[in-house]
Design a protein around this motif. Structure first.
Motif, short mmCIF file in Angstrom:
data_model
loop_
_atom_site.label_atom_id
_atom_site.label_comp_id
_atom_site.label_asym_id
_atom_site.label_seq_id
_atom_site.Cartn_x
_atom_site.Cartn_y
_atom_site.Cartn_z
N ASP A 155 0.62 -1.46 -0.08
CA ASP A 155 -0.10 -0.08 0.19
C ASP A 155 1.02 0.84 -0.10
O ASP A 155 0.60 2.26 -0.91
N ILE A 156 2.29 1.60 0.93
CA ILE A 156 3.01 2.16 1.08
C ILE A 156 3.68 2.64 -0.64
O ILE A 156 3.69 3.80 -0.31
N ARG A 157 3.83 1.67 -1.24
CA ARG A 157 4.32 2.17 -2.30
C ARG A 157 4.04 3.07 -3.23
O ARG A 157 4.16 3.20 -4.11
N ASN A 158 2.08 1.38 -3.41
CA ASN A 158 2.07 2.58 -4.12
C ASN A 158 1.02 4.20 -3.69
O ASN A 158 0.46 5.32 -4.79
N MET A 159 1.40 4.88 -2.66
CA MET A 159 0.53 6.17 -1.98
C MET A 159 1.64 6.45 -1.82
O MET A 159 1.58 7.83 -2.07
N THR A 160 2.71 6.71 -1.78
CA THR A 160 3.85 7.80 -1.13
C THR A 160 4.81 7.78 -2.51
O THR A 160 5.67 7.46 -3.01
N ILE A 161 4.61 8.83 -3.81
CA ILE A 161 5.35 9.24 -4.81
C ILE A 161 6.54 9.37 -3.86
O ILE A 161 6.70 9.91 -4.29
N GLY A 162 8.11 8.57 -5.38
CA GLY A 162 9.07 9.38 -5.06
C GLY A 162 8.97 11.38 -5.14
O GLY A 162 9.95 11.65 -6.09
N ASP A 163 8.90 12.33 -4.49
CA ASP A 163 9.09 13.43 -4.76
C ASP A 163 8.78 14.01 -3.40
O ASP A 163 8.39 13.86 -2.78
N GLY A 179 -6.44 3.17 -13.84
CA GLY A 179 -5.38 1.98 -14.92
C GLY A 179 -4.20 1.45 -14.62
O GLY A 179 -4.31 1.84 -13.61
N ASN A 180 -3.71 1.27 -15.71
CA ASN A 180 -2.02 0.56 -15.03
C ASN A 180 -0.70 1.82 -14.88
O ASN A 180 0.05 1.28 -14.87
N GLN A 181 -1.44 3.28 -15.05
CA GLN A 181 -0.53 4.29 -15.16
C GLN A 181 0.85 3.96 -13.40
O GLN A 181 1.75 4.49 -13.57
N LYS A 182 0.01 3.98 -12.43
CA LYS A 182 1.12 3.59 -10.85
C LYS A 182 2.09 2.73 -11.27
O LYS A 182 3.92 2.88 -11.31
N GLU A 183 1.66 1.54 -12.01
CA GLU A 183 3.03 0.90 -12.51
C GLU A 183 4.18 0.87 -12.76
O GLU A 183 5.18 0.48 -12.71
N TYR A 184 3.92 1.96 -14.45
CA TYR A 184 4.62 2.25 -14.73
C TYR A 184 5.43 4.25 -13.80
O TYR A 184 6.32 4.30 -14.35
N LEU A 185 4.72 4.72 -13.87
CA LEU A 185 5.38 5.79 -12.85
C LEU A 185 5.48 6.07 -11.64
O LEU A 185 6.55 7.05 -11.82
N VAL A 186 4.51 5.46 -10.49
CA VAL A 186 4.89 5.64 -9.53
C VAL A 186 6.78 5.70 -9.60
O VAL A 186 7.58 6.39 -8.23
#
Length: 414
Positions: A68-76, A376-383
């Protein structure tokens, strides 16, 4: 060798009051990478990493898994990302406090029952179990609330039509005194928050009102988290209106579109704002709406067309062709082009009304937030590429981007 402005793993762990083993574990899980890794394999961290670690630790405390945390915390490290995150975390904590207060009350009532020799109230104890087992609901609330906020924010800030979507939808509903209204898939209650002044004037108490409320509104959603958000947001919006000034009764309930739990012929108006295309069975949902509407009652349902926000899809495809912002083309299930045909199977009178608007976007951050909020699947490629993707969007916005909006409502009479 120690570098200025950097912390070694040991110093960083001590600063955060965690073990070095925890820091290394987060590194292995691709949740918190060091800002600097020397050729010898020595890790160094910065204050920016510390801010990110604080966010991770708070999410972990709230019960989220590492996935969950990996998907919710964007590297910025931008402040707007942190601000949005903290706001949602605060709401999560508020809900958790409210739930624990209910648990405490249930325990006290059970204790009193035992003291009075009445034994254990098993239904009350089951309620305790229910209240203390809501992690999944809280996760959904966090994610859904963030997604909805990002989408609404983009439209609010960059729409050409200054009336706004929610005031326009409200206008199509034709709300008058004495109405009983059901909104299905209410989300966070924005429709009513944005129109609370208009609603207050319509439902204003007068000498003929008596004890009965002038307008009755029931909000339902399949998500407990959304119902919680709607209840909180509407309560805050109505606080500035005195009881004598706003004669409107709000009720909140968890229910699906296909099974509302309402009585036959009990509502004058049903509102389904961008929700019917999410239903597993659209025709079953429409049968349910017809059932709960009074004779002559009205359904106002919104949707969008095939060209809606098409420029955003092209934007992300230019960055990575593998990205699809929608798992399904929802407009094919129930959209502006086929909605009329679907609705006429259930209603005698169907009228389509289009909302004239477009977006003119000149800032990257709100647009990137919107893209990440899609289904969609954007987080798979953008996170893991957030910063790089944001720079890509910034280059594309050297000139403001005009984005097509193709949305509207169908007004249907039973």
């Amino acid at each position: 060798m120690h570098k200025e402005g950097y912390y070694s793993s040991g110093e960083f762990a001590k600063k955060a009051n965690v073990s070095v083993r925890t820091i290394r574990y987060y590194d292995q899980q691709n949740i918190l990478k060091p800002s600097l890794l020397t050729d010898e394999g020595v890790r160094f961290y910065t204050d920016s990493d510390f801010t990110r670690l604080q966010q991770i630790l708070l999410l972990k405390y709230l019960g989220f898994t590492l996935d969950d945390i990996r998907n919710m915390t964007i590297g910025d490290s931008d402040y707007h990302v942190l601000k949005n995150s903290l706001e949602l975390q605060k709401r999560m904590i508020q809900d958790k406090i409210a739930q624990m207060q209910l648990v405490c009350k249930a325990i006290e009532e059970t204790e009193d029952s035992i003291k009075e020799g009445k034994g254990v109230d098993w239904s009350n104890m089951l309620e305790i179990i229910h209240l203390t087992n809501m992690e999944d609901s809280m996760k959904n609330q966090y994610i859904n609330a963030g997604n909805i906020s990002a989408r609404i924010n983009l439209h609010n800030r960059f729409s050409v039509n200054k009336q706004g979507w929610f005031p326009w939808v409200y206008e199509q509903c034709g709300i008058v005194k004495g109405m009983r209204i059901l909104e299905i898939g209410c989300g966070d209650g924005t429709l009513w928050v944005d129109n609370i002044g208009q609603l207050a004037m319509t439902g204003k108490r007068n000498e003929f009102s008596g004890k009965k409320k002038n307008i009755y509104i029931e909000l339902t959603d399949i998500s407990e988290g959304m119902i919680s958000d709607a209840r909180r947001n509407i309560k805050k919006a109505t606080e500035s209106w005195k009881e004598r000034d706003i004669d409107v009764s709000f009720r909140f309930r968890v229910a699906s579109c296909e099974k509302t739990g309402a009585k036959d012929e009990s509502y004058d108006l049903v509102i389904a704002n961008h929700v019917l295309f999410y239903c597993k069975n659209v025709n079953k949902a429409l049968d349910e709406i017809v059932r709960v509407l009074k004779p002559g009652g009205v359904l106002v349902c919104s949707t969008y067309g095939s060209r809606h926000m098409q420029e955003i899809s092209r934007l992300v495809s230019g960055y990575d062709k593998r990205i699809a912002l929608e798992a399904d083309k929802l407009f094919e299930k129930f959209g502006l082009d086929n909605g009329d045909k679907i609705l006429k199977k259930h209603f005698s009178d169907v009228e389509r009304r289009d909302y004239k608007d477009a977006l003119v976007v000149d800032e990257a951050e709100p647009l990137v937030d919107y893209i990440l909020s899609c289904h969609g699947n954007q987080k798979e490629y953008l996170v893991d590429k957030y910063t790089d993707f944001k720079k890509y969007v910034e280059k594309k916005l050297v000139k403001p981007m005009t984005i097509t909006k193709e949305a509207g409502v169908f007004v249907c009479r039973k």
